[in-house]
Design a protein around this motif. Structure first.
Motif, mmCIF file in Angstrom:
data_model
loop_
_atom_site.group_PDB
_atom_site.id
_atom_site.type_symbol
_atom_site.label_atom_id
_atom_site.label_comp_id
_atom_site.label_asym_id
_atom_site.label_seq_id
_atom_site.Cartn_x
_atom_site.Cartn_y
_atom_site.Cartn_z
ATOM 1 N N GLU A 24 13.155 -20.553 35.802
ATOM 2 C CA GLU A 24 13.549 -19.562 34.805
ATOM 3 C C GLU A 24 12.358 -19.265 33.903
ATOM 4 O O GLU A 24 11.794 -20.163 33.277
ATOM 5 N N VAL A 25 11.981 -17.992 33.868
ATOM 6 C CA VAL A 25 10.864 -17.531 33.039
ATOM 7 C C VAL A 25 11.449 -16.711 31.895
ATOM 8 O O VAL A 25 12.141 -15.713 32.121
ATOM 9 N N ARG A 26 11.173 -17.142 30.660
ATOM 10 C CA ARG A 26 11.706 -16.480 29.471
ATOM 11 C C ARG A 26 10.542 -16.067 28.572
ATOM 12 O O ARG A 26 9.695 -16.886 28.242
ATOM 13 N N ILE A 27 10.532 -14.790 28.182
ATOM 14 C CA ILE A 27 9.533 -14.281 27.242
ATOM 15 C C ILE A 27 10.281 -13.624 26.095
ATOM 16 O O ILE A 27 11.053 -12.681 26.308
ATOM 17 N N MET B 179 8.911 -5.038 37.024
ATOM 18 C CA MET B 179 9.472 -6.394 36.944
ATOM 19 C C MET B 179 10.687 -6.544 37.848
ATOM 20 O O MET B 179 10.814 -7.526 38.600
ATOM 21 N N ARG B 180 11.593 -5.554 37.787
ATOM 22 C CA ARG B 180 12.809 -5.641 38.590
ATOM 23 C C ARG B 180 12.477 -5.652 40.082
ATOM 24 O O ARG B 180 13.095 -6.379 40.866
ATOM 25 N N GLU B 181 11.489 -4.868 40.473
ATOM 26 C CA GLU B 181 11.120 -4.828 41.884
ATOM 27 C C GLU B 181 10.529 -6.153 42.342
ATOM 28 O O GLU B 181 10.837 -6.634 43.440
ATOM 29 N N ARG B 182 9.698 -6.728 41.518
ATOM 30 C CA ARG B 182 9.100 -8.014 41.892
ATOM 31 C C ARG B 182 10.167 -9.110 41.995
ATOM 32 O O ARG B 182 10.149 -9.911 42.935
ATOM 33 N N VAL B 183 11.089 -9.142 41.016
ATOM 34 C CA VAL B 183 12.136 -10.168 41.044
ATOM 35 C C VAL B 183 13.061 -9.954 42.233
ATOM 36 O O VAL B 183 13.470 -10.911 42.905
ATOM 37 N N GLU C 77 16.882 -12.712 39.807
ATOM 38 C CA GLU C 77 17.636 -11.914 38.844
ATOM 39 C C GLU C 77 16.776 -11.693 37.608
ATOM 40 O O GLU C 77 16.040 -12.596 37.183
ATOM 41 N N LEU C 78 16.896 -10.504 37.017
ATOM 42 C CA LEU C 78 16.153 -10.169 35.805
ATOM 43 C C LEU C 78 17.120 -9.654 34.759
ATOM 44 O O LEU C 78 17.982 -8.824 35.050
ATOM 45 N N ARG C 79 16.961 -10.166 33.550
ATOM 46 C CA ARG C 79 17.783 -9.710 32.427
ATOM 47 C C ARG C 79 16.863 -9.419 31.253
ATOM 48 O O ARG C 79 16.050 -10.263 30.859
ATOM 49 N N VAL C 80 16.988 -8.207 30.722
ATOM 50 C CA VAL C 80 16.171 -7.799 29.584
ATOM 51 C C VAL C 80 17.084 -7.186 28.531
ATOM 52 O O VAL C 80 18.163 -6.670 28.839
ATOM 53 N N GLY C 81 16.633 -7.255 27.280
ATOM 54 C CA GLY C 81 17.417 -6.670 26.211
ATOM 55 C C GLY C 81 17.144 -7.345 24.889
ATOM 56 O O GLY C 81 16.231 -8.189 24.770
ATOM 57 N N LEU D 228 13.969 -9.903 24.594
ATOM 58 C CA LEU D 228 14.024 -11.058 25.491
ATOM 59 C C LEU D 228 13.970 -10.591 26.943
ATOM 60 O O LEU D 228 14.681 -9.674 27.335
ATOM 61 N N VAL D 229 13.117 -11.245 27.706
ATOM 62 C CA VAL D 229 13.021 -11.030 29.144
ATOM 63 C C VAL D 229 13.301 -12.363 29.825
ATOM 64 O O VAL D 229 12.640 -13.371 29.530
ATOM 65 N N VAL D 230 14.289 -12.388 30.707
ATOM 66 C CA VAL D 230 14.658 -13.610 31.422
ATOM 67 C C VAL D 230 14.658 -13.316 32.918
ATOM 68 O O VAL D 230 15.386 -12.426 33.374
ATOM 69 N N ALA D 231 13.851 -14.052 33.659
ATOM 70 C CA ALA D 231 13.797 -13.916 35.114
ATOM 71 C C ALA D 231 14.168 -15.247 35.742
ATOM 72 O O ALA D 231 13.599 -16.286 35.386
ATOM 73 N N ARG D 232 15.104 -15.224 36.651
ATOM 74 C CA ARG D 232 15.526 -16.421 37.387
ATOM 75 C C ARG D 232 15.100 -16.258 38.840
ATOM 76 O O ARG D 232 15.585 -15.364 39.542
#
Length: 391
Positions: free
Chosen positions: A329-332, A355-359, A365-369, A377-381
């Motif tokens: 999990e990568v969180r920025i 980002m979405r394409e790479r994930v 999964e990518l969640r931003v907001g 917050l950017v969260v990539a799992r």
């Protein structure tokens, strides 16, 4: 020899079977003492023997989950024996000290202190009988000493563990600072000194070849200057390779597929560009990853930092890598103003789309907001098992 005896004693003390055997031996001693004192006991002998067993056998449960309950029960039986028979057997006294010491070392220190108080009460406010007061005072003093010794031993062990943790953290911090400094020195040498030495070599060769009528001695000296400059450049590059390897970065300057090993360098560049605080937080057991996962993680962090510089200049950023068994999990997160109300993405540009394409390419999964409490917050799992399957 003394250390060997100490280690053997510790192994015996830590063995549940040995503890049970010790409890049985203490019970036999207590029963024998009760039988010897049978003539002086006014109560039923069977009840006295039951108390003798109750004040000793729980000591055999010190290495089990019932240790706390056994300590409470043994103390209660000891107080009853003291009040009823005006004595506490030697085996019962030894067992009482053992369980209280164990409770102070491994269990609740407050409970260990509280279990000393019944003996104090028996000595001070119990029946006006000399035997009860004498045995109560002796038991209370010895029990308090056992609890104090166990508490001190526990405090020393906790202090040793705390010091070891602090030393490990300090060593890691110093190593990280040293590696970062070596990496910065290597980059500065490569960017500045190598360029100037290369220019010396080129200018020497150019002057030798383009100056008409140059004496042979002058041409030879210019050629020597070029040779010396190239030799110095070669030696310097070797030194730079050593510095980069010691700093944890590859010795080559061309890195078409960066990974997490270059993340500190990326964060250093972000700090230098904005002057804002940028932290790297790593949690979980760190493990080697698939190069595709490392590249995806690096690009996500890179794009997120670029978005922060563009949309929230000066905001502090936390970059967190959380290692799980099957997921990275990568969180920025930044502490900027966040996206405008009603919008989930900060910008309609290509950054978040990339980002979405790479994930998606690695099945993640990518969640931003907006982040809780403000900021973005950017969260990539990224599923590590899926990455292994693709490979």
């Amino acid at each position: 020899m003394r250390q060997e005896i100490k280690r053997v004693a510790e192994r015996i003390a830590e063995s549940p079977d040995r503890q049970a055997a010790a409890g049985a031996v203490l019970a036999l001693l207590a029963c024998g003492e009760t039988l010897v004192r049978g003539g002086s006991i006014d109560t039923d002998l069977s009840f006295a023997l039951s108390l003798a067993i109750s004040t000793t056998t729980p000591a055999g449960l010190l290495r089990t989950r019932l240790a706390t309950a056994a300590t409470v029960g043994l103390t209660a039986a000891g107080v009853v024996s003291l009040v009823s028979f005006h004595l506490l057997t030697v085996g019962g006294l030894v067992a009482q000290l053992l369980v209280l010491h164990r409770l102070a070392v491994r269990g609740s220190r407050r409970l260990a202190v509280a279990l000393v108080l019944p003996y104090v009460a028996a000595a001070l406010v119990g029946p006006q009988i000399n035997e009860i007061r004498v045995y109560g005072v002796v038991t209370a003093v010895l029990a308090a000493a056992a609890v104090a010794h166990g508490t001190g031993r526990r405090a020393r062990a906790e202090e040793v563990a705390r010091d070891a943790t602090e030393r490990a953290m300090a060593d890691t911090h110093h190593e990280h600072v040293a590696r970062g400094e070596r990496a910065r020195i290597a980059r500065e040498l490569h960017d500045v000194v190598a360029h100037h030495i290369s220019m010396i070599s080129v200018q020497a060769e150019t002057a030798r070849l383009t100056t008409p009528g140059m004496p042979e001695v002058g041409a030879k000296r210019l050629a020597d200057i070029g040779v010396t400059a190239r030799a110095a450049l070669t030696e310097m590059r070797r030194l730079l390779g050593v510095l980069r390897e010691d700093a944890g970065t590859p010795p080559v300057t061309r890195r078409p597929q960066p990974g997490l090993t270059q993340l500190n360098e990326l964060l250093d560049e972000a700090r230098g560009a904005t002057g804002a605080a940028t932290r790297l937080i790593v949690s979980g057991p760190v493990a080697p990853l698939d190069p595709g996962i490392e590249l995806t993680s690096y690009r996500i962090v890179q794009e997120a930092l670029t978005n922060v510089r563009r949309h929230a200049p000066g905001a502090a950023v936390d970059v967190e890598l959380r290692y799980h068994r099957e997921v990275l999990e990568v969180r920025i997160r930044d502490n900027g103003p966040g996206p405008p109300p009603g919008t989930g993405d900060r910008s309609p540009g290509h950054g978040l789309l990339g980002m979405r394409e790479r994930v998606a390419a690695v099945g993640g999964e990518l969640r931003v907001g907006p982040a809780p409490g403000g900021g973005f917050l950017v969260v990539a799992r990224l599923p590590l098992a899926a990455a292994e399957a693709v490979r």
